[in-house]
Design an enzyme around this catalytic site. Structure first.
Site, PDB file in Angstrom:
ATOM      1  N   TRP A 158       0.863  -1.182   0.000  1.00  0.00           N
ATOM      2  CA  TRP A 158       0.000   0.000   0.000  1.00  0.00           C
ATOM      3  C   TRP A 158       0.898   1.230   0.000  1.00  0.00           C
ATOM      4  O   TRP A 158       1.888   1.282   0.751  1.00  0.00           O
ATOM      5  CB  TRP A 158      -0.906   0.055   1.228  1.00  0.00           C
ATOM      6  CG  TRP A 158      -1.647   1.358   1.321  1.00  0.00           C
ATOM      7  CD1 TRP A 158      -2.763   1.723   0.629  1.00  0.00           C
ATOM      8  CD2 TRP A 158      -1.272   2.508   2.111  1.00  0.00           C
ATOM      9  NE1 TRP A 158      -3.120   3.020   0.938  1.00  0.00           N
ATOM     10  CE2 TRP A 158      -2.221   3.525   1.837  1.00  0.00           C
ATOM     11  CE3 TRP A 158      -0.239   2.770   2.993  1.00  0.00           C
ATOM     12  CZ2 TRP A 158      -2.165   4.780   2.441  1.00  0.00           C
ATOM     13  CZ3 TRP A 158      -0.170   4.027   3.595  1.00  0.00           C
ATOM     14  CH2 TRP A 158      -1.137   5.017   3.323  1.00  0.00           C
ATOM     15  N   GLU A 180      -3.162  -2.952  -2.328  1.00  0.00           N
ATOM     16  CA  GLU A 180      -4.257  -2.352  -1.552  1.00  0.00           C
ATOM     17  C   GLU A 180      -4.574  -0.936  -2.019  1.00  0.00           C
ATOM     18  O   GLU A 180      -3.683  -0.110  -2.177  1.00  0.00           O
ATOM     19  CB  GLU A 180      -3.867  -2.327  -0.067  1.00  0.00           C
ATOM     20  CG  GLU A 180      -4.894  -1.689   0.835  1.00  0.00           C
ATOM     21  CD  GLU A 180      -4.443  -1.646   2.283  1.00  0.00           C
ATOM     22  OE1 GLU A 180      -5.181  -1.082   3.109  1.00  0.00           O
ATOM     23  OE2 GLU A 180      -3.341  -2.168   2.588  1.00  0.00           O
ATOM     24  N   LYS A 218      -7.062   2.775  -1.824  1.00  0.00           N
ATOM     25  CA  LYS A 218      -7.623   3.691  -0.836  1.00  0.00           C
ATOM     26  C   LYS A 218      -8.406   4.778  -1.558  1.00  0.00           C
ATOM     27  O   LYS A 218      -8.085   5.134  -2.700  1.00  0.00           O
ATOM     28  CB  LYS A 218      -6.512   4.316   0.021  1.00  0.00           C
ATOM     29  CG  LYS A 218      -7.024   4.992   1.294  1.00  0.00           C
ATOM     30  CD  LYS A 218      -5.871   5.322   2.225  1.00  0.00           C
ATOM     31  CE  LYS A 218      -6.397   5.850   3.555  1.00  0.00           C
ATOM     32  NZ  LYS A 218      -5.313   6.118   4.523  1.00  0.00           N
ATOM     33  N   ASP A 243      -9.866  -3.047   2.032  1.00  0.00           N
ATOM     34  CA  ASP A 243      -9.839  -2.505   3.393  1.00  0.00           C
ATOM     35  C   ASP A 243     -11.187  -1.859   3.678  1.00  0.00           C
ATOM     36  O   ASP A 243     -11.665  -1.034   2.904  1.00  0.00           O
ATOM     37  CB  ASP A 243      -8.712  -1.480   3.528  1.00  0.00           C
ATOM     38  CG  ASP A 243      -8.535  -0.992   4.954  1.00  0.00           C
ATOM     39  OD1 ASP A 243      -9.489  -0.394   5.501  1.00  0.00           O
ATOM     40  OD2 ASP A 243      -7.449  -1.182   5.521  1.00  0.00           O
ATOM     41  N   HIS A 264     -11.426   1.944   3.317  1.00  0.00           N
ATOM     42  CA  HIS A 264     -10.808   2.612   2.179  1.00  0.00           C
ATOM     43  C   HIS A 264     -11.761   2.905   1.033  1.00  0.00           C
ATOM     44  O   HIS A 264     -11.341   3.002  -0.119  1.00  0.00           O
ATOM     45  CB  HIS A 264      -9.626   1.781   1.671  1.00  0.00           C
ATOM     46  CG  HIS A 264      -8.423   1.869   2.551  1.00  0.00           C
ATOM     47  ND1 HIS A 264      -7.179   1.410   2.171  1.00  0.00           N
ATOM     48  CD2 HIS A 264      -8.263   2.365   3.804  1.00  0.00           C
ATOM     49  CE1 HIS A 264      -6.318   1.622   3.149  1.00  0.00           C
ATOM     50  NE2 HIS A 264      -6.958   2.199   4.145  1.00  0.00           N
ATOM     51  N   HIS A 268      -8.845  -6.392   4.931  1.00  0.00           N
ATOM     52  CA  HIS A 268      -8.375  -5.645   6.088  1.00  0.00           C
ATOM     53  C   HIS A 268      -9.621  -5.221   6.864  1.00  0.00           C
ATOM     54  O   HIS A 268     -10.346  -4.311   6.448  1.00  0.00           O
ATOM     55  CB  HIS A 268      -7.565  -4.418   5.670  1.00  0.00           C
ATOM     56  CG  HIS A 268      -6.115  -4.710   5.486  1.00  0.00           C
ATOM     57  ND1 HIS A 268      -5.159  -3.729   5.315  1.00  0.00           N
ATOM     58  CD2 HIS A 268      -5.447  -5.890   5.473  1.00  0.00           C
ATOM     59  CE1 HIS A 268      -3.966  -4.289   5.195  1.00  0.00           C
ATOM     60  NE2 HIS A 268      -4.121  -5.600   5.282  1.00  0.00           N
ATOM     61  N   ASP A 323     -11.656   7.198   6.954  1.00  0.00           N
ATOM     62  CA  ASP A 323     -10.833   6.024   7.253  1.00  0.00           C
ATOM     63  C   ASP A 323     -10.069   6.238   8.549  1.00  0.00           C
ATOM     64  O   ASP A 323      -8.880   6.536   8.561  1.00  0.00           O
ATOM     65  CB  ASP A 323      -9.867   5.773   6.094  1.00  0.00           C
ATOM     66  CG  ASP A 323      -8.886   4.658   6.412  1.00  0.00           C
ATOM     67  OD1 ASP A 323      -9.289   3.694   7.068  1.00  0.00           O
ATOM     68  OD2 ASP A 323      -7.709   4.767   6.018  1.00  0.00           O
ATOM     69  N   ASP A 347      -9.855   4.005  11.130  1.00  0.00           N
ATOM     70  CA  ASP A 347      -9.273   2.775  11.693  1.00  0.00           C
ATOM     71  C   ASP A 347      -9.643   2.547  13.151  1.00  0.00           C
ATOM     72  O   ASP A 347      -8.786   2.338  14.002  1.00  0.00           O
ATOM     73  CB  ASP A 347      -7.749   2.798  11.544  1.00  0.00           C
ATOM     74  CG  ASP A 347      -7.328   2.684  10.085  1.00  0.00           C
ATOM     75  OD1 ASP A 347      -7.678   1.672   9.459  1.00  0.00           O
ATOM     76  OD2 ASP A 347      -6.662   3.593   9.576  1.00  0.00           O
ATOM     77  N   ASP A 369      -6.744  -4.219  10.723  1.00  0.00           N
ATOM     78  CA  ASP A 369      -5.987  -2.986  10.512  1.00  0.00           C
ATOM     79  C   ASP A 369      -6.692  -1.833  11.210  1.00  0.00           C
ATOM     80  O   ASP A 369      -7.579  -1.193  10.655  1.00  0.00           O
ATOM     81  CB  ASP A 369      -5.846  -2.701   9.017  1.00  0.00           C
ATOM     82  CG  ASP A 369      -4.889  -1.543   8.740  1.00  0.00           C
ATOM     83  OD1 ASP A 369      -4.319  -1.015   9.710  1.00  0.00           O
ATOM     84  OD2 ASP A 369      -4.720  -1.185   7.569  1.00  0.00           O
TER      85      ASP A 369
END
Length: 438
Positions: free
Chosen positions: A190, A231, A233, A264, A267, A291, A299, A301, A331
Site C-alpha cells: 500500500w 491495496e 484507498k 480494506d 478505504h 483488512h 478512514d 481505523d 488494521d
C-alpha cells in the site's frame, strides 16, 4: 474459574447445541472450522505505528493515531510481550502482521531499501515458538522520501527506484517468513501517493505506479511462501482530491497480473460496503485479502466492533464458502484505550462474527430465497438473532483455554498495572515529565 462456572458453560452449550441441531446446524463442526481460521493480527496497534527506526518520528502518509494511553511498546521485546498477552486472551492460533519499520538492526542504520531477512530473525524465532504465521508490508510512509506524498509514482526516478527496491526487499523477507514458518506470508503493498488539491494529470502518476509495480514483481518468488497483494484507498490526509492507487486501479492491476486484491473496510466511500464487493471480486480473483477495520466518517481505523458490516462480511465468507480463498487481517490503531484491549476486542469480535455466521441456517435460507419465499427468509434471519450463539462462543473460549466473556479485561488491567504503567514512569523520568496514570 470455578468448577460450577465450567459446568454451567458446558450445560448451556449442550442446550444450545440441541437447539441449533433442530435447524440443521452442527455446532461441533462449526467450532472445528473456526479453529482452522487464522486471523492476521497487526503489530502496529501496540506502538501507534511508530516502529523502531525513529520511535518519536512523525507519522505521514495520511495516517494518524490519536490518544495517549499509558504503556505504548517502545521496542521489539515489549511489543512481542504485549502481543503474547493479547494472544493468550484470543481463542485459536493466528498470524502476526508486520511492517518493515519493525526490523531489528541492532543499532545499525539500515535504510528500507537495504533491509534483509536477518533483520527479522527474532520475529521468526518468536513466531516458531508460538506456532504463529507472519505477514508483511513494505512501509512506504513516514520517511524522507515520502515527504512529498508520492513514492512509487514519484516523478523523480531516483525516489521511485528507492521505493521499488524497498518493495523488492520486502517480498524477499515475506518469502523468508513463509519458508521458515511453513505458512504462506501475505506481502501487501500500500502506498499513500496522491494530492491534496485539484490534480491535472491523473494518468501520469498511475502509469508510473503501474511501471513500478511491474518492476517490483519481475522477480519470481515461490507463491507457496510469499503471496503478493495490493491495496487501494479512497483518500487520505494530504491526498483528499486524488489518490493514485484507487480501487479501480488496483482492481484492474490485480486482475491483469494475478495479484491478490486487498479490500480494506475503511478505504471506500462511506456509502460503499466491502461486504457487497466480496462476491463480485471472488468471481474473478483466485484470492482476496480483507483488512477488517471500522471507519467512522472517514478512514479512521477504529477498533472492530460487532456491527452490521462486520456481520455482513462474515456472512459473505460463510455463505459463499470463501475461507480457502480469503486472507483475513485486521488494521486499526487506537491510542485512546489500552492497546492490548484493542487487539483483544477487535480480534475476538472478528472471530465471533465468523462463528455467528456459521451458526445461521445458510442452506435453508438459500432454498427459501431461490424459491421466492422471501417471507421465510426474513423471518428466519430475524429469529436466528436471538438464538444462543453466546453459549457456543463461551464454550469455544473455554475449550481453547482463554477467558470467557469479559473475564479477559481483568487480566489486561492487571498487566497494565504491573507492566504498562512502569513504561510511562520510565519515559517520564527520561523526559523529565510526570508519567501518565489512570
Amino acid at each position: 474459574m470455578t468448577t460450577t462456572d465450567i459446568r454451567r458453560i458446558e450445560e448451556a452449550y449442550q442446550q444450545a447445541k440441541e437447539l441449533y441441531a433442530k435447524i440443521g446446524i452442527d455446532t461441533e463442526k462449526v467450532l472445528e472450522t473456526l479453529e482452522r481460521i487464522r486471523i492476521s493480527i497487526h503489530c502496529w496497534q501496540g506502538d501507534d505505528v511508530r516502529g523502531f527506526e525513529n520511535a518519536d518520528g512523525e507519522l505521514t502518509g495520511g495516517i494518524q493515531t490519536t490518544g495517549n494511553h499509558p504503556g505504548r511498546a517502545r521496542n521489539a521485546d515489549e511489543l512481542r510481550a504485549d502481543l503474547e498477552k493479547a494472544l493468550s486472551l484470543i481463542p485459536g492460533t493466528h498470524k502476526v502482521n508486520l511492517h518493515a519499520i519493525y526490523a531489528e538492526t541492532a543499532g545499525e542504520k539500515v535504510d528500507r531499501n537495504q533491509l534483509k531477512p536477518h533483520h527479522f530473525q527474532n520475529w521468526v524465532e518468536w513466531a516458531k515458538k508460538h506456532g504463529l504465521g507472519l505477514d508483511f508490508n513494505p512501509t512506504c510512509f513516514s520517511h524522507e522520501f515520502s515527504d512529498e506524498g508520492l513514492t512509487l509514482s514519484h516523478p523523480k526516478k531516483e525516489i521511485r527506484e528507492f521505493w521499488v527496491e524497498h518493495c523488492k526487499a520486502s517480498r524477499r523477507i515475506g518469502e523468508y517468513f513463509g519458508k521458515e514458518l511453513g505458512i504462506p506470508c501475505v506481502t501487501n503493498i500500500w502506498v499513500p501517493d496522491g494530492f491534496k488539491d485539484i490534480t491535472i494529470d491523473k494518468l501520469g502518476p498511475r502509469k508510473r505506479l503501474q511501471e513500478s509495480l511491474d518492476t517490483i514483481f519481475e522477480e519470481k518468488l515461490d507463491e507457496n511462501y510469499n503471496v503478493d497483494a495490493v491495496e487501494s484507498k479512497l483518500f487520505g490526509i494530504g491526498s483528499e482530491s486524488y489518490v493514485v492507487g484507487s480501487h479501480e486501479f488496483y482492481m484492474g492491476y490485480s486482475l491483469k497480473n494475478n495479484k491478490v486484491l486487498c479490500l480494506d473496510v475503511g478505504h471506500f466511500h462511506p456509502t460503499e460496503t466491502v461486504s457487497n464487493k466480496i462476491s463480485s471480486m471472488a468471481l474473478f480473483l483466485d484470492k482476496l485479502l480483507l483488512h477488517v477495520s471500522r471507519p467512522v466518517r472517514w478512514d479512521s481505523d477504529h477498533v472492530v466492533i460487532m456491527d452490521d458490516e462486520l456481520m455482513e462480511i462474515a456472512r459473505e465468507l460463510v455463505v459463499n464458502d470463501l475461507f480457502d480463498k480469503t486472507y483475513i487481517a485486521l488494521d486499526f490503531f487506537d491510542a485512546s484505550i489500552n492497546r492490548i484491549a484493542a487487539w483483544v476486542i477487535g480480534t475476538r469480535n472478528t472471530i465471533k462474527a465468523l462463528m455467528r455466521a456459521m451458526l445461521e441456517p445458510t442452506n435453508t435460507l438459500k432454498e427459501a430465497e431461490l424459491s421466492g419465499d422471501f417471507t421465510t427468509r426474513l423471518a428466519l434471519l430475524e429469529e436466528i438473532k436471538s438464538y444462543p450463539f453466546g453459549a457456543v462462543w463461551d464454550y469455544y473460549c473455554l475449550k481453547k483455554n482463554v477467558p470467557v466473556r469479559e473475564a479477559w479485561l481483568q487480566e489486561v488491567k492487571a498487566y497494565e498495572k504491573e507492566v504498562l504503567l512502569d513504561r510511562d514512569h520510565a519515559r517520564g523520568e527520561e523526559e523529565g515529565e510526570p508519567a501518565c496514570s489512570l
